[in-house]
Design a protein around this motif. Structure first.
Motif, PDB file in Angstrom:
ATOM      1  N   ALA A  62       0.841  -1.198   0.000  1.00 40.36           N
ATOM      2  CA  ALA A  62       0.000   0.000   0.000  1.00 40.36           C
ATOM      3  C   ALA A  62       0.873   1.245   0.000  1.00 40.36           C
ATOM      4  CB  ALA A  62      -0.936  -0.002   1.206  1.00 40.36           C
ATOM      5  N   SER A  63       1.891   1.224   0.821  1.00 37.21           N
ATOM      6  CA  SER A  63       2.804   2.354   0.891  1.00 37.21           C
ATOM      7  C   SER A  63       3.490   2.587  -0.454  1.00 37.21           C
ATOM      8  CB  SER A  63       3.846   2.098   1.978  1.00 37.21           C
ATOM      9  OG  SER A  63       4.752   3.153   2.049  1.00 37.21           O
ATOM     10  N   LEU A  64       3.948   1.502  -1.077  1.00 37.89           N
ATOM     11  CA  LEU A  64       4.599   1.616  -2.380  1.00 37.89           C
ATOM     12  C   LEU A  64       3.630   2.163  -3.429  1.00 37.89           C
ATOM     13  CD1 LEU A  64       7.280   1.097  -3.834  1.00 37.89           C
ATOM     14  CD2 LEU A  64       6.432  -1.181  -4.399  1.00 37.89           C
ATOM     15  N   GLY A  65       2.367   1.731  -3.399  1.00 37.72           N
ATOM     16  CA  GLY A  65       1.364   2.235  -4.329  1.00 37.72           C
ATOM     17  C   GLY A  65       1.135   3.726  -4.159  1.00 37.72           C
ATOM     18  N   VAL A  66       0.994   4.162  -2.912  1.00 36.35           N
ATOM     19  CA  VAL A  66       0.795   5.589  -2.635  1.00 36.35           C
ATOM     20  C   VAL A  66       2.008   6.380  -3.110  1.00 36.35           C
ATOM     21  CG1 VAL A  66       0.602   7.289  -0.771  1.00 36.35           C
ATOM     22  CG2 VAL A  66      -0.815   5.229  -0.722  1.00 36.35           C
ATOM     23  N   GLN A  67       3.207   5.868  -2.818  1.00 35.84           N
ATOM     24  CA  GLN A  67       4.417   6.593  -3.199  1.00 35.84           C
ATOM     25  C   GLN A  67       4.569   6.704  -4.715  1.00 35.84           C
ATOM     26  OE1 GLN A  67       7.560   4.612  -1.097  1.00 35.84           O
ATOM     27  NE2 GLN A  67       6.636   5.065   0.878  1.00 35.84           N
ATOM     28  N   HIS A  68       4.259   5.643  -5.453  1.00 35.51           N
ATOM     29  CA  HIS A  68       4.360   5.724  -6.915  1.00 35.51           C
ATOM     30  C   HIS A  68       3.317   6.668  -7.487  1.00 35.51           C
ATOM     31  CE1 HIS A  68       7.579   3.268  -8.440  1.00 35.51           C
ATOM     32  NE2 HIS A  68       7.356   2.405  -7.463  1.00 35.51           N
ATOM     33  N   PHE A  69       2.124   6.653  -6.919  1.00 30.89           N
ATOM     34  CA  PHE A  69       1.080   7.566  -7.374  1.00 30.89           C
ATOM     35  C   PHE A  69       1.535   9.018  -7.170  1.00 30.89           C
ATOM     36  CE2 PHE A  69      -3.061   9.728  -7.098  1.00 30.89           C
ATOM     37  CZ  PHE A  69      -3.634   9.278  -8.268  1.00 30.89           C
ATOM     38  N   ILE A  70       2.072   9.294  -5.982  1.00 31.64           N
ATOM     39  CA  ILE A  70       2.577  10.639  -5.679  1.00 31.64           C
ATOM     40  C   ILE A  70       3.735  10.994  -6.599  1.00 31.64           C
ATOM     41  CG2 ILE A  70       3.768  12.030  -3.932  1.00 31.64           C
ATOM     42  CD1 ILE A  70       2.159  10.346  -1.846  1.00 31.64           C
ATOM     43  N   ALA A  71       4.655  10.056  -6.806  1.00 30.67           N
ATOM     44  CA  ALA A  71       5.802  10.321  -7.676  1.00 30.67           C
ATOM     45  C   ALA A  71       5.355  10.659  -9.094  1.00 30.67           C
ATOM     46  CB  ALA A  71       6.746   9.118  -7.690  1.00 30.67           C
ATOM     47  N   GLY A  72       4.328   9.969  -9.593  1.00 27.17           N
ATOM     48  CA  GLY A  72       3.822  10.256 -10.930  1.00 27.17           C
ATOM     49  C   GLY A  72       3.289  11.668 -11.056  1.00 27.17           C
ATOM     50  N   LEU A  73       2.559  12.108 -10.032  1.00 21.85           N
ATOM     51  CA  LEU A  73       2.048  13.478 -10.045  1.00 21.85           C
ATOM     52  C   LEU A  73       3.187  14.489  -9.894  1.00 21.85           C
ATOM     53  CD1 LEU A  73      -1.142  12.993  -7.854  1.00 21.85           C
ATOM     54  CD2 LEU A  73      -1.074  13.436 -10.318  1.00 21.85           C
ATOM     55  N   LEU A  74       4.146  14.179  -9.012  1.00 24.67           N
ATOM     56  CA  LEU A  74       5.287  15.086  -8.816  1.00 24.67           C
ATOM     57  C   LEU A  74       6.078  15.291 -10.102  1.00 24.67           C
ATOM     58  CD1 LEU A  74       6.866  14.117  -5.384  1.00 24.67           C
ATOM     59  CD2 LEU A  74       6.033  16.370  -6.072  1.00 24.67           C
ATOM     60  N   ARG A  75       6.274  14.210 -10.858  1.00 23.25           N
ATOM     61  CA  ARG A  75       7.059  14.329 -12.088  1.00 23.25           C
ATOM     62  C   ARG A  75       6.383  15.233 -13.114  1.00 23.25           C
ATOM     63  NH1 ARG A  75       8.133   8.434 -11.207  1.00 23.25           N
ATOM     64  NH2 ARG A  75      10.261   8.372 -10.455  1.00 23.25           N
ATOM     65  N   ALA A  76       5.076  15.390 -12.989  1.00 24.47           N
ATOM     66  CA  ALA A  76       4.353  16.266 -13.908  1.00 24.47           C
ATOM     67  C   ALA A  76       4.361  17.719 -13.432  1.00 24.47           C
ATOM     68  CB  ALA A  76       2.915  15.776 -14.060  1.00 24.47           C
ATOM     69  N   CYS A  77       4.801  17.940 -12.208  1.00 23.61           N
ATOM     70  CA  CYS A  77       4.816  19.293 -11.646  1.00 23.61           C
ATOM     71  C   CYS A  77       6.038  20.074 -12.114  1.00 23.61           C
ATOM     72  CB  CYS A  77       4.809  19.225 -10.121  1.00 23.61           C
ATOM     73  SG  CYS A  77       3.249  18.657  -9.423  1.00 23.61           S
ATOM     74  N   GLU A  78       5.960  21.378 -11.914  1.00 26.06           N
ATOM     75  CA  GLU A  78       7.052  22.270 -12.269  1.00 26.06           C
ATOM     76  C   GLU A  78       7.433  23.109 -11.066  1.00 26.06           C
ATOM     77  OE1 GLU A  78       5.510  24.571 -15.507  1.00 26.06           O
ATOM     78  OE2 GLU A  78       5.603  22.896 -16.919  1.00 26.06           O
ATOM     79  N   LYS A  79       8.533  23.835 -11.196  1.00 24.91           N
ATOM     80  CA  LYS A  79       9.028  24.699 -10.121  1.00 24.91           C
ATOM     81  C   LYS A  79       7.910  25.623  -9.632  1.00 24.91           C
ATOM     82  CE  LYS A  79      12.478  28.221  -9.168  1.00 24.91           C
ATOM     83  NZ  LYS A  79      13.644  28.943  -9.674  1.00 24.91           N
TER      84      LYS A  79
END
Length: 158
Positions: A62-79
């Motif tokens: 569950a933790s890994l799933g949450v972290q990958h979901f967050i990482a995917g959104l973070l990678r789409a973010c900008e400064k």
């Protein structure tokens, strides 16, 4: 032997004494999420309790799933973007409430069919989002995606 290993893994709490290579992967993933946020200069607020996710089986998964979901959104973010993730209990279980100060995804259709997602959402973002949703076993009926005044709100019912 495999069943025993899976059972032990799913009940583990990531204590130092029982850490295995998969646990090291989890810790590495968490560190990568933090590094991604720092590198992209995204203001990340994360307030979740993975202990709440025991009803879907393995806390580490569950933790890994949450972290990958967050990482995917973070990678789409900008400064300068802001992102906040909070978990809450409600009558139907646990919900993750995610706020992103920019609409990196515009609809639930884009989230579940990443081939329709905007080109700004790179392949690494799409892969992380897909992996996160898969690990959490979340169907489209349990997700609400809403864009308001350029801000993205996602509610994931787990």
């Amino acid at each position: 032997e495999t069943v025993r290993a899976i059972r032990a893994y799913s009940q583990d709490d990531l204590s130092q004494a029982t850490r295995t290579p998969i646990h090291e992967l989890l810790l590495d993933t968490a560190e990568r999420v933090s590094k991604t946020a720092r590198a992209k200069e995204v203001d990340l607020v994360l307030a979740t309790e993975t202990s709440w996710f025991t009803q879907i089986g393995s806390r580490p998964l569950a933790s890994l799933g949450v972290q990958h979901f967050i990482a995917g959104l973070l990678r789409a973010c900008e400064k300068g973007d802001r992102m906040s993730i909070r978990s809450e209990r409600d009558n139907e279980g646990i919900a993750l409430n995610i706020f992103v100060s920019r609409a990196v995804i515009s609809s639930k259709d884009e989230l579940f069919d990443l081939t329709k997602a905007a080109p700004a959402l790179g392949l690494d973002s799409k892969a992380s989002l897909q992996l996160g949703l898969t690990l959490l076993s979340v169907p489209p009926e349990q997700v609400d995606v809403h864009v308001h005044k350029g801000n993205l709100f996602i509610k994931v019912q787990i």
